[in-house]
Scaffold this active site. Structure first.
Site, PDB file in Angstrom:
ATOM      1  N   THR A   1      -6.923   7.476  -2.619  1.00  0.00           N
ATOM      2  CA  THR A   1      -5.972   8.305  -3.107  1.00  0.00           C
ATOM      3  C   THR A   1      -5.978   8.464  -4.398  1.00  0.00           C
ATOM      4  O   THR A   1      -6.380   7.850  -5.444  1.00  0.00           O
ATOM      5  CB  THR A   1      -4.315   7.994  -2.613  1.00  0.00           C
ATOM      6  N   LEU A   2      -4.873   9.384  -5.232  1.00  0.00           N
ATOM      7  CA  LEU A   2      -4.682   9.482  -6.782  1.00  0.00           C
ATOM      8  C   LEU A   2      -4.463   8.058  -7.083  1.00  0.00           C
ATOM      9  O   LEU A   2      -5.088   7.679  -8.275  1.00  0.00           O
ATOM     10  CB  LEU A   2      -3.548  10.571  -7.029  1.00  0.00           C
TER      11      LEU A   2
ATOM     12  N   GLY B   1       6.899  10.579  -2.653  1.00  0.00           N
ATOM     13  CA  GLY B   1       5.626  10.086  -2.867  1.00  0.00           C
ATOM     14  C   GLY B   1       4.518  10.723  -2.515  1.00  0.00           C
ATOM     15  O   GLY B   1       3.312  10.359  -2.568  1.00  0.00           O
TER      16      GLY B   1
ATOM     17  N   ALA C   1       1.657   2.232 -12.622  1.00  0.00           N
ATOM     18  CA  ALA C   1       1.338   1.294 -13.792  1.00  0.00           C
ATOM     19  C   ALA C   1       0.592   2.083 -14.267  1.00  0.00           C
ATOM     20  O   ALA C   1      -0.447   2.797 -14.074  1.00  0.00           O
ATOM     21  CB  ALA C   1       0.913  -0.068 -13.384  1.00  0.00           C
TER      22      ALA C   1
ATOM     23  N   SER D   1      -2.275  11.668  -0.379  1.00  0.00           N
ATOM     24  CA  SER D   1      -1.284  10.725  -0.442  1.00  0.00           C
ATOM     25  C   SER D   1      -1.003  10.239   0.986  1.00  0.00           C
ATOM     26  O   SER D   1      -0.798  10.710   1.936  1.00  0.00           O
ATOM     27  CB  SER D   1       0.111  11.509  -0.839  1.00  0.00           C
TER      28      SER D   1
ATOM     29  N   ILE E   1      -7.025   2.840   0.821  1.00  0.00           N
ATOM     30  CA  ILE E   1      -7.442   4.037   1.070  1.00  0.00           C
ATOM     31  C   ILE E   1      -7.510   5.010  -0.109  1.00  0.00           C
ATOM     32  O   ILE E   1      -6.703   4.753  -1.260  1.00  0.00           O
ATOM     33  CB  ILE E   1      -6.054   4.425   1.742  1.00  0.00           C
TER      34      ILE E   1
ATOM     35  N   TYR F   1      -5.765  -5.999  -9.332  1.00  0.00           N
ATOM     36  CA  TYR F   1      -4.724  -5.444  -9.019  1.00  0.00           C
ATOM     37  C   TYR F   1      -3.577  -6.077  -9.858  1.00  0.00           C
ATOM     38  O   TYR F   1      -2.747  -5.446 -10.137  1.00  0.00           O
ATOM     39  CB  TYR F   1      -4.171  -6.080  -7.555  1.00  0.00           C
TER      40      TYR F   1
ATOM     41  N   LYS G   1       4.396  -5.603  -6.456  1.00  0.00           N
ATOM     42  CA  LYS G   1       4.336  -5.513  -5.096  1.00  0.00           C
ATOM     43  C   LYS G   1       5.204  -7.041  -4.283  1.00  0.00           C
ATOM     44  O   LYS G   1       5.825  -6.749  -3.551  1.00  0.00           O
ATOM     45  CB  LYS G   1       2.875  -5.398  -4.212  1.00  0.00           C
TER      46      LYS G   1
HETATM   47  N1  LIG Z   1      -4.088   3.761  -1.382  1.00  0.00           N
HETATM   48  C1  LIG Z   1      -3.902   2.507  -1.383  1.00  0.00           C
HETATM   49  O1  LIG Z   1      -5.192   1.783  -1.123  1.00  0.00           O
HETATM   50  C2  LIG Z   1      -2.768   1.682  -0.992  1.00  0.00           C
HETATM   51  C3  LIG Z   1      -2.868   0.746  -0.452  1.00  0.00           C
HETATM   52  C4  LIG Z   1      -1.638   0.040  -0.013  1.00  0.00           C
HETATM   53  C5  LIG Z   1      -0.373   0.531  -0.625  1.00  0.00           C
HETATM   54  N2  LIG Z   1      -0.312   1.475  -1.201  1.00  0.00           N
HETATM   55  C6  LIG Z   1       1.001   2.220  -1.667  1.00  0.00           C
HETATM   56  O2  LIG Z   1       1.117   3.353  -1.237  1.00  0.00           O
HETATM   57  C7  LIG Z   1       2.074   4.177  -2.060  1.00  0.00           C
HETATM   58  C8  LIG Z   1       1.500   5.522  -2.234  1.00  0.00           C
HETATM   59  O3  LIG Z   1       0.536   5.542  -2.828  1.00  0.00           O
HETATM   60  P1  LIG Z   1      -0.791   6.615  -2.549  1.00  0.00           P
HETATM   61  O4  LIG Z   1      -2.103   5.516  -2.430  1.00  0.00           O
HETATM   62  O5  LIG Z   1      -0.494   7.375  -1.432  1.00  0.00           O
HETATM   63  O6  LIG Z   1      -1.058   7.390  -3.805  1.00  0.00           O
HETATM   64  P2  LIG Z   1      -0.385   8.536  -4.534  1.00  0.00           P
HETATM   65  O7  LIG Z   1      -0.813   8.880  -5.679  1.00  0.00           O
HETATM   66  O8  LIG Z   1      -0.705   9.753  -3.716  1.00  0.00           O
HETATM   67  O9  LIG Z   1       1.226   8.406  -4.400  1.00  0.00           O
HETATM   68  C9  LIG Z   1       1.948   7.587  -5.505  1.00  0.00           C
HETATM   69  C10 LIG Z   1       3.332   8.507  -5.646  1.00  0.00           C
HETATM   70  O10 LIG Z   1       3.811   7.780  -6.420  1.00  0.00           O
HETATM   71  C11 LIG Z   1       4.838   8.753  -7.026  1.00  0.00           C
HETATM   72  N3  LIG Z   1       5.623   8.083  -8.090  1.00  0.00           N
HETATM   73  C12 LIG Z   1       5.173   7.496  -9.116  1.00  0.00           C
HETATM   74  N4  LIG Z   1       6.132   7.088 -10.043  1.00  0.00           N
HETATM   75  C13 LIG Z   1       7.311   7.937  -9.454  1.00  0.00           C
HETATM   76  C14 LIG Z   1       8.697   7.967  -9.916  1.00  0.00           C
HETATM   77  N5  LIG Z   1       9.041   7.611 -11.016  1.00  0.00           N
HETATM   78  N6  LIG Z   1       9.573   8.801  -9.213  1.00  0.00           N
HETATM   79  C15 LIG Z   1       8.856   9.458  -8.057  1.00  0.00           C
HETATM   80  N7  LIG Z   1       7.769   9.467  -7.713  1.00  0.00           N
HETATM   81  C16 LIG Z   1       6.966   8.360  -8.382  1.00  0.00           C
HETATM   82  C17 LIG Z   1       3.828   9.814  -7.487  1.00  0.00           C
HETATM   83  O11 LIG Z   1       4.341  10.969  -7.814  1.00  0.00           O
HETATM   84  C18 LIG Z   1       2.877   9.947  -6.128  1.00  0.00           C
HETATM   85  O12 LIG Z   1       3.344  10.904  -5.370  1.00  0.00           O
HETATM   86  C19 LIG Z   1       1.961   3.192  -3.382  1.00  0.00           C
HETATM   87  O13 LIG Z   1       3.136   2.665  -3.257  1.00  0.00           O
HETATM   88  C20 LIG Z   1       0.857   2.178  -3.175  1.00  0.00           C
HETATM   89  O14 LIG Z   1       0.792   1.370  -4.013  1.00  0.00           O
HETATM   90  C21 LIG Z   1      -1.735   2.100  -1.446  1.00  0.00           C
END
Ligand SMILES: NC(=O)c1ccc[n+]([C@@H]2O[C@H](COP(=O)([O-])OP(=O)(O)OC[C@H]3O[C@@H](n4cnc5c(N)ncnc54)[C@H](O)[C@@H]3O)[C@@H](O)[C@H]2O)c1
Length: 257
Positions: free
Chosen positions: A191-192, A13, A93, A19, A189, A153, A160
């Site tokens: 992030t991308l 991820g 998504a 990230s 947070i 969301y 989720k």
């Molecule tokens: N950023 C926030 O506000 C937040 C809050 C709560 C939870 N999250 C969760 O944290 C997790 C990481 O997200 P992030 O915010 O660091 O963003 P991010 O964009 O840095 O990371 C998302 C990652 O998912 C990976 N990904 C998606 N489809 C994939 C696949 N088929 N195979 C392998 N990798 C795949 C992407 O390559 C990317 O590295 C996610 O599950 C996100 O829902 C994020």
């Protein structure tokens, strides 16, 4: 004491320096773990930059789309050491579905979001299982939208919810082997992935205005909890959704002062 010396972590991820998975890698490394990254091919150049920066020593890195069985098999075929920590920090998504009313979601859109964002934890754990050490720790990332309705969301809230139920079922499945499975529920947070969510800046403003601690969390806050969950200090914690959100999730009626 939190000590991950001699432990091997596989982290899925990382897409950029922002990230959550990259901060987790840093915290696990700081506690002594060695780091292997599985990344999506579309982020290869960013991964190379991060690895070359040397900020976190990365023992091994290889492409692995968790929705692609061949890539999963190739990735885990190349893992030579026992897996102590498995981090699933993955969601996807189509950006248009974040704005789409749930009543209009098609079966194709539902599947396209739920497979990478929720189901993928299952094949990932299955692929890792033969090489997992006893007492290994598995963790995934979730958001409050999996338990309550959160603005913008929508479909990802359903994903989720499925992910959190998957965590409980997997925890029950593998608990007798000594393996733990948990979810970390983080506040918003930047992030991308977050940049795909309409009104994301408003979400952060709401947290700062009403969360009990009147602030947002950051990647390092999540990394700290991940390090704890990876460690023996958490040896009897499994199947849980643990919040790192400055207390926002306890609210029903916020005070606006
Ligand atoms: N950023 C926030 O506000 C937040 C809050 C709560 C939870 N999250 C969760 O944290 C997790 C990481 O997200 P992030 O915010 O660091 O963003 P991010 O964009 O840095 O990371 C998302 C990652 O998912 C990976 N990904 C998606 N489809 C994939 C696949 N088929 N195979 C392998 N990798 C795949 C992407 O390559 C990317 O590295 C996610 O599950 C996100 O829902 C994020």
């Amino acid at each position: 004491m939190l000590n991950l010396q001699g432990k091997h972590a596989l982290i899925f991820g990382v897409a950029s320096e922002a990230s959550i998975a990259w901060a987790i890698a840093r915290k696990l490394h700081d506690a002594g773990a060695s780091i292997t990254l599985g990344y999506q091919q579309r982020f290869k150049s960013r991964i190379l930059q991060l690895v070359k920066s040397g900020e976190i020593p990365v023992a091994h890195y290889e492409r692995c789309d968790v929705a692609n069985p061949e890539e999963l098999e190739a990735f885990f075929g190349g893992i030579q050491h026992p897996i102590d920590i498995l981090v699933h920090s993955i969601a996807y998504a189509d950006p248009t579905t974040f704005a789409k009313p749930v009543r209009d979601i098609t079966a194709e859109e539902f599947t396209a979001a739920l497979v990478p964002s929720a189901y993928s934890l299952i094949p990932l754990l299955r692929a890792a299982l033969p090489k997992m050490s006893p007492e290994a720790s598995v963790m995934t990332m979730t958001y409050l939208g999996g338990q309550r309705v959160c603005a913008n969301y929508k479909l990802m809230g359903i994903a989720k919810a499925a992910l959190e139920a998957t965590v409980r079922e997997l925890a029950a499945d593998v608990g007798q082997r000594g393996i733990r499975v948990n979810a970390i529920s983080a506040g918003p947070i930047k992030t991308l992935a977050a940049s795909q969510i309409a009104g994301f800046d408003d979400m952060m403003r709401v947290y700062e205005a009403v969360a009990p601690m009147r602030r947002c969390v950051n990647q390092d806050d999540v990394g700290n909890l991940a390090a704890f969950l990876a460690s023996d200090l958490a040896r009897n914690i499994t199947g849980q959704v643990m919040f790192v959100d400055a207390g926002y999730s306890i609210l029903a009626m916020a005070e606006l002062r």
